[in-house]
Design an enzyme around this catalytic site. Structure first.
Site, PDB file in Angstrom:
ATOM      1  N   GLU A  53       8.928  -7.430  15.631  1.00  0.00           N
ATOM      2  CA  GLU A  53       7.954  -8.424  16.098  1.00  0.00           C
ATOM      3  C   GLU A  53       8.047  -9.743  15.336  1.00  0.00           C
ATOM      4  O   GLU A  53       7.766 -10.818  15.892  1.00  0.00           O
ATOM      5  CB  GLU A  53       6.538  -7.863  16.015  1.00  0.00           C
ATOM      6  N   PHE A 115      -5.489   5.373  16.401  1.00  0.00           N
ATOM      7  CA  PHE A 115      -4.046   5.249  16.196  1.00  0.00           C
ATOM      8  C   PHE A 115      -3.581   3.834  16.525  1.00  0.00           C
ATOM      9  O   PHE A 115      -3.920   3.293  17.575  1.00  0.00           O
ATOM     10  CB  PHE A 115      -3.314   6.270  17.080  1.00  0.00           C
ATOM     11  N   GLN A 116      -2.819   3.257  15.639  1.00  0.00           N
ATOM     12  CA  GLN A 116      -2.315   1.889  15.765  1.00  0.00           C
ATOM     13  C   GLN A 116      -3.429   0.867  15.962  1.00  0.00           C
ATOM     14  O   GLN A 116      -3.244  -0.150  16.613  1.00  0.00           O
ATOM     15  CB  GLN A 116      -1.257   1.786  16.873  1.00  0.00           C
ATOM     16  N   LYS A 165      -6.787  -2.315  25.515  1.00  0.00           N
ATOM     17  CA  LYS A 165      -6.053  -1.700  26.622  1.00  0.00           C
ATOM     18  C   LYS A 165      -6.916  -1.552  27.875  1.00  0.00           C
ATOM     19  O   LYS A 165      -6.429  -1.750  28.990  1.00  0.00           O
ATOM     20  CB  LYS A 165      -5.525  -0.335  26.177  1.00  0.00           C
ATOM     21  N   MET A 483      18.786 -20.531  -4.544  1.00  0.00           N
ATOM     22  CA  MET A 483      17.726 -21.394  -5.065  1.00  0.00           C
ATOM     23  C   MET A 483      17.016 -20.701  -6.231  1.00  0.00           C
ATOM     24  O   MET A 483      16.622 -21.353  -7.198  1.00  0.00           O
ATOM     25  CB  MET A 483      16.744 -21.756  -3.953  1.00  0.00           C
TER      26      MET A 483
END
Lengths: 588, 168
Positions: A53, A115-116, A165, A483
């Protein structure tokens, strides 16, 4: 309920289509399955399946920065949303319009540690311009239209829309974009004419002026760049760009002093320090530009043009702030300048230009010319010379290679340069290049990368393969987090703690495993032919360019130093590295 | 002068929507600004508008930033620095529980009378006083009550409004 109802997922797709969205970068999951189902049944929006993502958000940023249109992301709840957080913060810091749609557990399960499940609006509140949790399908269309308005108006930024959802499944009526008007958010676009007149007067009378412009010029659209170019040429004054502002003014022009700041040019930083009138447009006096605040440009009157009132007097107190859109204000400035038939007497600013030319003669971006090793600066210059006629789109990762690209690649037009400026996100360049290539399928898109940064989102090679995106990844491979190594060398007694990258992959084989072309160069001659080959092939390429591992980026304004106290490289008359103070060491 | 730290009372009209208070508080904590007092309540139910009053301290540059940063939040309609913009009134309500007996109990009542505080609850061993006024008046009252058996206190934080006919 009447018959013109649709499911939330269908409403979402229609709203996106009505907003002119043609591409979404995303990754499916349980909480967005109804949306993916609706995507499956339509043909107006193309979905690009990323591999993580975080890649989706940077790809949307690359899409947005190369087109000027908002980028759109679709991810699932929980880890989908939390993986997007770095990209959202990046977009917030660099003012990039991004719409991030996140799935959420059904409304009746919110707060149950389902969940999630995660508190997406809570987590993303400080890293978005605004965010929404949609609890009713009937609100969804309005929220999407409002979200696009907020993301793209005023100072642009990321907007998260969290969609449970059940809201995706429930039916409701659609609301068209023309029927939606934000209750209160109306950023000021036109500048105060009195103040613009005053600014023009100050500009006309300056003896040691400098224009200092940033990403605000790019965000104000190509028109702002052409107006800026027109105005700067009318005045004959010098101009410098921030890292975010490159391409806002043609870099090959004589009046351009190069980038300013921590790794900016000697002439740009000295001009900022010694000027009597500073005209800042769409930049924010960031710490990478100002150096030590109490020593910043002590002799100047400062004009600050910005669309965001909170940028005014945040770090540096200015004399004349003007709130508004850069293009509108530049248009007014040019009109007022012309109406007064103003002309700059060349004799008045001639001593200033003479001084600037003395600074310029230090050639502060210079480096040792050698045929034994590939100097990273030479690699960037060669890449520029061999690609400049193709109008390339350049992205970068973060670190030394990013600074060399900013110093030496010359951008003539806006929207060609995409780099993580504010947040400094390693791993930005590859997905951003992916987004730019999707938006410009026939253009040459190059990610100038480091071998450490590229590993952070290397999984997106798989996306390049799936969509046959011929992105060129040009790795300046010095085997170090360059760097970090440079700071350790200069400020931490050469104790190279954890900055050497052990066990790098064979980038040629890595490329081949993803169906891309892998190339390697170890000498300057090999590098020249590598670049030719890389451009010629119509497939994704990883070019592993083995550069001098000891090279540092100069000039450098050490942390805690004033912006005119630069360490120079050996080719520009190396200067002593000052002993770092405790205060300086504490700065980033 | 530039770095003098001063107390400012800032009022903001905001959309009364989920998360708006969290946005304001997150802004203060995220940018390291102080909150000395904070009150929030709906003031226009027809339009769903709430008013947030914040008492904060900072240098003039910080206060200017706080105002600009608040104004930048999308659900914020209007921000007003009452301390700068003219005369205004600040009021706070406090409930103080004083537990004592004998002479101290009488003294507590006497002082409450001077401060125009009302006893809103009484037992044979305690009083609860309600007092309204400026934050400093409540501070002074609490100081005097402390040796007289002050055991518990609840304050609302500052509500503020400008003087004169103009709205925020």
């Amino acid at each position: 309920m009447s018959n013109n109802t649709m499911t939330g997922a269908e409403i979402l797709i229609k709203a996106l289509t009505d907003q002119g969205v043609d591409t979404i970068f995303g990754y499916p999951g349980g909480a967005v399955l109804p949306i993916y189902d609706a995507l499956f049944k339509q043909n107006s929006i193309r979905h690009i399946l990323v591999r993580q993502e975080g890649g989706a958000v940077h790809a949307a940023e690359g899409y947005a920065r190369s087109t000027g249109k908002p980028g759109v992301v679709l991810v699932t709840s929980g880890p989908g949303a939390t993986n997007a957080v770095t990209g959202l913060t990046d977009a917030l810091m660099d003012s990039i319009p991004v719409i991030c749609l996140t799935g959420q557990v059904p409304t009746h399960m919110i707060g149950t540690d389902a969940f999630q499940e995660c508190d997406t609006t809570g987590i993303t509140r400080p890293c978005t311009k605004h965010n929404y949790l949609v609890k009713d399908a009937g609100d969804l269309a309005r929220v999407v239209h409002e979200g696009f308005y907020v993301a793209t108006n005023g100072r642009p930024g990321p907007v998260v829309i969290d969609i449970p959802k059940d809201v995706q499944i429930n039916r409701a009526e659609y609301t068209a974009p023309e029927k939606v008007r934000h209750k209160t958010y109306r950023p000021r676009v036109k500048g105060d004419l009195e103040k613009i007149r005053e600014a023009v007067e100050m500009i006309a009378q300056a003896e040691r002026p400098v224009f200092y412009t940033g990403g605000g010029i790019i965000n104000a659209g190509p028109k702002a760049s052409s107006l800026l170019t027109q105005f700067v040429r009318m005045t004959g004054y010098p101009i410098t760009n921030t890292l975010m502002g490159l391409g806002g003014y043609p870099a090959s022009d004589r009046q351009f002093l190069g980038m300013l700041g921590m790794h900016g040019s000697y002439e740009a930083n000295w001009a900022m320090h010694d000027c009597d009138v500073m005209i800042c447009i769409g930049a924010r006096f960031d710490d990478r530009v100002t150096g030590r605040l109490d020593a910043f440009s002590p002799k100047s009157k400062k004009i600050h043009i910005d669309i965001d009132p909170s940028s005014i007097n945040k770090n540096i107190r200015v004399d004349l702030p003007i709130i508004g859109d850069a293009a509108h204000i530049l248009e007014d400035m040019i009109r007022i300048w012309k109406a007064g038939a103003r002309q700059v007497d060349p004799a008045r600013i001639e001593p200033w230009w003479r001084q600037i030319d003395i600074w310029r003669a230090r050639n502060s971006f210079g480096y040792e010319k050698t045929d034994k090793l590939i100097k990273p600066q030479r690699a960037v210059e060669a890449l520029y010379e061999k690609t400049k006629d193709r109008d390339p789109y350049i992205t970068t990762e973060v670190g030394q290679h990013q600074m060399w690209a900013a110093q030496l690649f010359k951008f003539e037009n806006p929207n060609r340069w995409m780099t993580s400026g504010g947040l400094g996100t390693m791993g930005y360049g590859l997905p951003a290049a992916m987004g730019a290539q999707i938006a410009h399928p026939d253009k040459l898109v190059i990610d100038i990368a480091g071998e450490a940064s590229i590993m952070m989102n290397i999984q997106e090679m798989s996306t390049l393969a799936q969509y046959k995106l011929p992105v060129k990844i040009f790795i300046l491979n010095n085997q170090w987090m360059g760097m970090v190594r440079q700071w350790q060398e200069l400020m931490h007694g050469k104790r190279y703690s954890e900055s050497y990258v052990e066990s790098l992959p064979d980038f040629v084989k890595l490329a081949e495993s993803f169906g891309a072309v892998g190339l390697r160069a170890e000498t300057p001659d090999e590098m020249d032919s590598l670049i030719d080959e890389m451009i010629a092939v119509d497939r994704p390429v990883i070019a592993d360019v083995r550069v001098d591992p000891t090279e540092n980026v100069y000039p450098m304004v050490p942390s805690g130093a004033a912006h005119n106290e630069m360490i120079l490289g050996s080719e520009s008359g190396a200067s002593e590295v000052p002993q770092a103070t405790d205060e300086g060491l504490a700065l980033v | 002068m530039q770095d003098t730290i001063a107390r400012h009372t800032i009022s903001a009209l905001v959309d009364n929507e989920a998360g708006v208070l969290a946005r304001v508080i997150g802004l203060f904590s995220g940018r390291g600004y102080n909150i000395d007092s904070l009150t929030v309540s709906e003031v226009d139910s027809a339009n769903g508008v709430s008013r947030i009053n914040i008492v904060t301290t900072g240098t003039p540059m910080t206060i200017e930033q706080i105002k600009a940063q608040l104004d930048r939040l999308v659900p914020v309609h209007r921000v007003s620095d009452l301390t700068v913009e003219g005369p205004h009134i600040e009021r706070e309500l406090a409930l103080l529980k004083v537990r004592s007996s004998g002479e101290k109990r009488v003294e507590a009542l006497r002082i409450a009378d001077i401060f125009k505080a009302r006893a809103v609850d009484a037992t044979d061993r305690s009083f609860v006083f309600e007092i309204t006024g400026s934050a400093s008046k409540i501070d002074a009252f609490a100081e005097l009550m402390r040796p007289l058996g002050l055991v518990d206190m609840s304050r609302t934080g500052v509500a503020a409004i400008s003087r004169g006919p103009d709205e925020i």
